[in-house]
Design an enzyme around this catalytic site. Sequence first.
Site, PDB file in Angstrom:
ATOM      1  N   GLU A 251     -58.439 -60.794 -12.197  1.00 29.12           N
ATOM      2  CA  GLU A 251     -57.493 -61.872 -11.888  1.00 29.12           C
ATOM      3  C   GLU A 251     -57.266 -62.635 -13.194  1.00 29.12           C
ATOM      4  O   GLU A 251     -58.108 -63.414 -13.604  1.00 29.12           O
ATOM      5  CB  GLU A 251     -58.063 -62.795 -10.800  1.00 29.12           C
ATOM      6  CG  GLU A 251     -58.473 -62.067  -9.525  1.00 29.12           C
ATOM      7  CD  GLU A 251     -57.281 -61.496  -8.764  1.00 29.12           C
ATOM      8  OE1 GLU A 251     -56.133 -61.939  -9.005  1.00 29.12           O
ATOM      9  OE2 GLU A 251     -57.487 -60.599  -7.940  1.00 29.12           O
TER      10      GLU A 251
HETATM   11  P1  NAD Z   1     -61.813 -66.524 -20.649  1.00 29.17           P
HETATM   12  O1  NAD Z   1     -61.295 -65.160 -20.452  1.00 29.17           O
HETATM   13  O2  NAD Z   1     -62.042 -67.014 -22.035  1.00 29.17           O
HETATM   14  O3  NAD Z   1     -63.213 -66.730 -19.882  1.00 29.17           O
HETATM   15  C1  NAD Z   1     -63.369 -66.457 -18.517  1.00 29.17           C
HETATM   16  C2  NAD Z   1     -64.845 -66.162 -18.236  1.00 29.17           C
HETATM   17  O4  NAD Z   1     -65.215 -64.979 -18.917  1.00 29.17           O
HETATM   18  C3  NAD Z   1     -65.799 -67.242 -18.728  1.00 29.17           C
HETATM   19  O5  NAD Z   1     -66.863 -67.355 -17.821  1.00 29.17           O
HETATM   20  C4  NAD Z   1     -66.279 -66.684 -20.061  1.00 29.17           C
HETATM   21  O6  NAD Z   1     -67.538 -67.173 -20.460  1.00 29.17           O
HETATM   22  C5  NAD Z   1     -66.337 -65.209 -19.751  1.00 29.17           C
HETATM   23  N1  NAD Z   1     -66.183 -64.333 -20.925  1.00 29.17           N
HETATM   24  C6  NAD Z   1     -65.591 -64.614 -22.120  1.00 29.17           C
HETATM   25  N2  NAD Z   1     -65.634 -63.529 -22.911  1.00 29.17           N
HETATM   26  C7  NAD Z   1     -66.264 -62.551 -22.205  1.00 29.17           C
HETATM   27  C8  NAD Z   1     -66.591 -61.202 -22.485  1.00 29.17           C
HETATM   28  N3  NAD Z   1     -66.308 -60.641 -23.660  1.00 29.17           N
HETATM   29  N4  NAD Z   1     -67.206 -60.480 -21.517  1.00 29.17           N
HETATM   30  C9  NAD Z   1     -67.504 -61.022 -20.326  1.00 29.17           C
HETATM   31  N5  NAD Z   1     -67.212 -62.305 -20.013  1.00 29.17           N
HETATM   32  C10 NAD Z   1     -66.592 -63.062 -20.934  1.00 29.17           C
HETATM   33  O7  NAD Z   1     -60.832 -67.480 -19.831  1.00 29.17           O
HETATM   34  P2  NAD Z   1     -60.697 -69.050 -19.935  1.00 29.17           P
HETATM   35  O8  NAD Z   1     -59.954 -69.358 -21.173  1.00 29.17           O
HETATM   36  O9  NAD Z   1     -62.003 -69.704 -19.707  1.00 29.17           O
HETATM   37  O10 NAD Z   1     -59.800 -69.344 -18.643  1.00 29.17           O
HETATM   38  C11 NAD Z   1     -58.424 -69.466 -18.663  1.00 29.17           C
HETATM   39  C12 NAD Z   1     -57.746 -68.164 -18.319  1.00 29.17           C
HETATM   40  O11 NAD Z   1     -58.098 -67.756 -16.992  1.00 29.17           O
HETATM   41  C13 NAD Z   1     -56.238 -68.298 -18.298  1.00 29.17           C
HETATM   42  O12 NAD Z   1     -55.664 -67.167 -18.882  1.00 29.17           O
HETATM   43  C14 NAD Z   1     -55.912 -68.393 -16.816  1.00 29.17           C
HETATM   44  O13 NAD Z   1     -54.585 -68.019 -16.495  1.00 29.17           O
HETATM   45  C15 NAD Z   1     -56.929 -67.444 -16.249  1.00 29.17           C
HETATM   46  N6  NAD Z   1     -57.162 -67.678 -14.810  1.00 29.17           N
HETATM   47  C16 NAD Z   1     -56.717 -66.738 -13.925  1.00 29.17           C
HETATM   48  C17 NAD Z   1     -56.851 -66.958 -12.554  1.00 29.17           C
HETATM   49  C18 NAD Z   1     -56.365 -65.943 -11.558  1.00 29.17           C
HETATM   50  O14 NAD Z   1     -56.775 -66.009 -10.404  1.00 29.17           O
HETATM   51  N7  NAD Z   1     -55.486 -65.023 -11.920  1.00 29.17           N
HETATM   52  C19 NAD Z   1     -57.468 -68.131 -12.101  1.00 29.17           C
HETATM   53  C20 NAD Z   1     -57.929 -69.054 -13.045  1.00 29.17           C
HETATM   54  C21 NAD Z   1     -57.766 -68.817 -14.405  1.00 29.17           C
END
Ligand code: NAD
Length: 501
Positions: A251
Amino acid sequence: MTRQITSVIGGKNAPEGSPYSSTNPARPSEVVATVPLADAATFARACRTAAAAQKEWARVPAPVRGRVIASIGRLVEANTESLARLVTEEIGKPYAEALGEVREIVDTCDFFLGEGRRLYGQTVPSEMPDKNLFTFRVPVGVAAVITAGNFPVAVPSWYLVPALLCGNAVVWKPAEYAAASAHALYRLFAAAGLPDGVLNIVFADGARTYEGLDQALSEGTVHKVGFTGSSAVGRSVGELCGRHLQSACLELGGKNPMVVMPDADLDLAVEGALFSGFGTAGQRCTSLGTVIVHRDVHDEFVRRYVQAVQAAKIGDPNGDVLYGPLLDHKFAERYEEYLTWVQPHHTVLPGPTGRMDGEGLYYHPVVVDGVRPDDRIFLEETFGPIVGVTAFDSLDEAIELANRPGYGLSSSIYTTDPKAAFRFRAGVSAGMVSVNNSTSGAEAHLPFGGNGKSGNGSRQSGVWVLDQFTRWQAMNWDYSGKLQKAQMDVADITPDLAFRL
Ligand code: NAD
């Protein structure tokens, strides 16, 4: 008040790790919680613990598991205000929206507590006599759930509640900057009586999580990955799962379009564009990316939109405001980079851009008119209070523009013409389509998810998410007393195909 929290594995605190502070974005000098971030080995250990606990949990009858979900819903409801206040304190989400976020958990529990008494399989007719066919939903095993922090409790509950209801154990890795909210939600789940090890929470940074997940997948202790976050990280998590022949529910980000037709109720469209463009400071996955407005009403729409943006209150998220600060320093820095994507051919409205004076991570709302289809601002997610505007001449062109960035999460059209609404629905690549409503606003019993850069087609919420957390098992039972071979020992009824009236 600074809380000291830790990962919890098998019901026990796991205090090892490097220190991290989650801060209040309205007053960044204020630490909301300190938490040790675990290493990869700890993440893998949590998955082994979950795998051991899952077997017994799967033996608990589904209606009894449904009662546990009912208790979680009651506990969350009874703690609504304190959980919502914590969300506001930790990520700066306006309190009214935080209350809505908590409500969504209760709605999710309300839906799934009954699913414990359904979780239907099927009886299927066989092509041979004296033989019965059945299907059963089987829990996948252990789900590793990794979440973003912009919806620090509601979006995780979309995974945790159905995963547990279906008989899986879970290792949950929340976003670091929303650690206190996640820990509070974990405690509410635990208070409902989940056996130790069935739900585990591990705080870790991205790199350690990836490494720990790789190890757990190699050890065979993770059977499903739920990932909510950016498209870039989602891609690498998806690749990792593919290498281990496990499927991920991805997602991801969005660049959500809103099409405004010439026959639209412009005030309604402006209201929707204000809420979805700037609510939660534009930091929802369903936030409005670009308004694609018909040339005939472009100038009037922009005039009214800018007026509405100027009148909006931005400030203390405990007050009655459209939005508060950005989630965390990381997001403020990224947002400042998005602002550099503004080019000389753009018109920036209503005026000032960038950080507001003062300590908090508050940013001016920005409307960028004159956005072109090749601009970075048009093509990429710009997580923050910035909305692009572009003009179109025909519905076909609007649909092409809506699909061009290659995401596909949410979309919206404002029109009074049903033909336009249905043509847009059929043409747009998004998983979710709103008509005369903004791009934001999910309900707990409707499928939620995206396509393209927004996800791999998986869906959360409602009955649809059951396919993420169960696998179908087919059973055939032959009581004929002989070996009946499918396709070969099948009765043939001969038709007279030459027959004509
Ligand atoms: P992110 O991808 O940086 O992090 C998300 C999660 O993944 C965090 O818990 C982070 O610690 C972890 N993470 C980071 N790098 C990782 C890796 N290499 N391997 C495994 N886990 C890792 O996202 P963010 O910046 O914290 O959140 C914002 C993003 O999330 C935006 O793009 C937003 O649109 C998206 N989002 C999507 C939905 C949906 O349902 N489609 C809902 C909420 C947020």
